[in-house]
Structure formats: C-alpha cells, structure tokens
Design an enzyme around this catalytic site. Sequence first.
Site, short mmCIF file in Angstrom:
data_model
loop_
_atom_site.label_atom_id
_atom_site.label_comp_id
_atom_site.label_asym_id
_atom_site.label_seq_id
_atom_site.Cartn_x
_atom_site.Cartn_y
_atom_site.Cartn_z
N GLU A 40 0.83 -1.19 0.00
CA GLU A 40 0.00 0.00 0.00
C GLU A 40 0.88 1.25 0.00
O GLU A 40 1.90 1.30 0.67
CB GLU A 40 -0.89 -0.01 1.24
CG GLU A 40 -1.85 1.17 1.33
CD GLU A 40 -2.70 1.14 2.61
OE1 GLU A 40 -3.79 1.72 2.60
OE2 GLU A 40 -2.25 0.54 3.61
N LYS A 111 -9.91 1.50 -2.46
CA LYS A 111 -10.10 1.00 -1.10
C LYS A 111 -11.47 1.41 -0.55
O LYS A 111 -11.85 2.58 -0.57
CB LYS A 111 -9.00 1.54 -0.20
CG LYS A 111 -8.99 1.01 1.22
CD LYS A 111 -7.80 1.61 1.98
CE LYS A 111 -7.71 1.09 3.40
NZ LYS A 111 -6.57 1.74 4.12
N CYS A 152 -5.33 -3.17 3.05
CA CYS A 152 -5.05 -2.86 4.45
C CYS A 152 -6.27 -2.98 5.38
O CYS A 152 -6.66 -4.09 5.72
CB CYS A 152 -4.41 -1.48 4.56
SG CYS A 152 -3.47 -1.24 6.10
#
Length: 266
Positions: A40, A111, A152
């Site tokens: 990331e 995301k 994440c």
Amino acid sequence: MKIAAIQMNSQDDKDANCAEAERLVRAAAADGATLIVLPEYFACLSASDSLQRESGEPFPQGGIFHRFSALARELKVTLHAGSVVESEGAARYNTTAVFGPTGEVIAKYRKIHLFDVEVPGGITYLESSRVGRGTEIVTYEVDGQKVGCAICYDIRFPELFRKLRDEGCDIIVLPAAFTLQTGKDHWEVLSRARAIETQTYFVACGQVFTHGNGTKACWGHSMVIDPWGSVVAQASDRVGFIVATLDDDYTASVRRNVPVASHHVL
C-alpha cells in the site's frame, strides 16, 4: 503460479520510492515470480496529509501508472501495483492498479474501508481526510486463477472477503501499511482468518519500519498464507521480498474436504 510479495519502507520522495519498487520488482521477476505484489502507498507514504494528497496522479494518465505498466510489459509479469493516491479532479482515492504481462490494465480497485482510528499509543489516523472511499468489489484473472482485491484496513471486514469468495476467487491480495501498534497483535491473526474463511491463498503485503521522520511505524511481516491457514512464507524485518508457489490442487483438496462454501446458511 509463483507469487512474490514485496516489502518496502516508502517515504515522502516519490522518485526514490518508485526506483526502489522497480528494483525489487525486477529482482522478484528474476527469481521466477509471475504475479508480483507491491505494498500500500508504495510510491509515497507520508505523515503529512497535504503531501500525501499532492502525490496523487490521474488514472491511467499518471507517470506512476505508465512506469509500472511498462515494467510489467518488459518483464512479462502480472504486477499488482500495491496502491497509490489516485486523483480524479479534486477527489483522491487509495487505488490499486493491476497490469498484465502486456502492460494492459486488468483491474483497478479503490479502497472501500478507510482507516479513521486512534491506535494504542495515542497516534491518530484519519485516512478520510486524504482520500474518499471506493464502492466496487474487484477481481481479475491470472493463469486461470481468479484474484480478489483488498487494501489494508479492509482486512477487518470479513463480509468483503465473503463476497470475493462468492465471486469465485482462488487468491486474495491485500497490500497494506499496517501500523506497528495493531500489527503486532492483529496482522497474522486476521490474515490467517481471512484465508481460512475463504479457503484461498491470501497474500498480505506490507510496509515496514518508520516514516514521517520516525513519527509513524509499520509492522511489515508480509506473508503468503495457504487455504488451510498455514503461513507458507513470511518476511523478516527488512526491505525485500518473499516468494511462494501456489498449488491449485491443494486449494481444491481443502475445499473438497471442508466444503464451507456450500454450507452457508446466512
């Protein structure tokens, strides 16, 4: 399929970060990996909200996207390019771009779950001040295997991974910059749980060490986990990469022996 997860220590300098990412991708390709994953925010990981936002580039016109598209084409690999800040007008997103062996874009994932928390130690993260959230579930195919995308903080929301498994994913990839404070207790537990629940190979690819002049730290410990939940490769506390060979027959065996996908009631 041989997969590599690259572990980095990205800082504010985009040029230096991208050069390091390219060096490591080349090394992983030379080691025989055909699916290579970056972490990331590999191009810029800053403690400054304004600098992080300013690092954004439009998709697919931005220089970062062009550079790693060309690299995938040159090396003839599939490159799951971690995530970068994508700019779209005034908006920003935490975005994964995936490039196929001819350099074409085969997936783009924004995301969905943003990291707005105060972690132990009194450090506050407010990702929504930097980027907006995505809304779409994204998969792509490599060598007959379906790969699911996550980033994440998504790891804490099992419903996303259930949807990816329902989409037929065999592999799930999670680039991350997991905090040191939460990572030491939750990173491996959550990663193994997501692999066990979905009966997929789970690739958790992280940042390591400090950034922001030492004010924030990432846990590292990048891992490849098999469909039974066993860790088959894990990075030590260093910049570099791990490799693992994924076994399609083993995935099929696990799913045949414990057919949870056909037992869901809810």
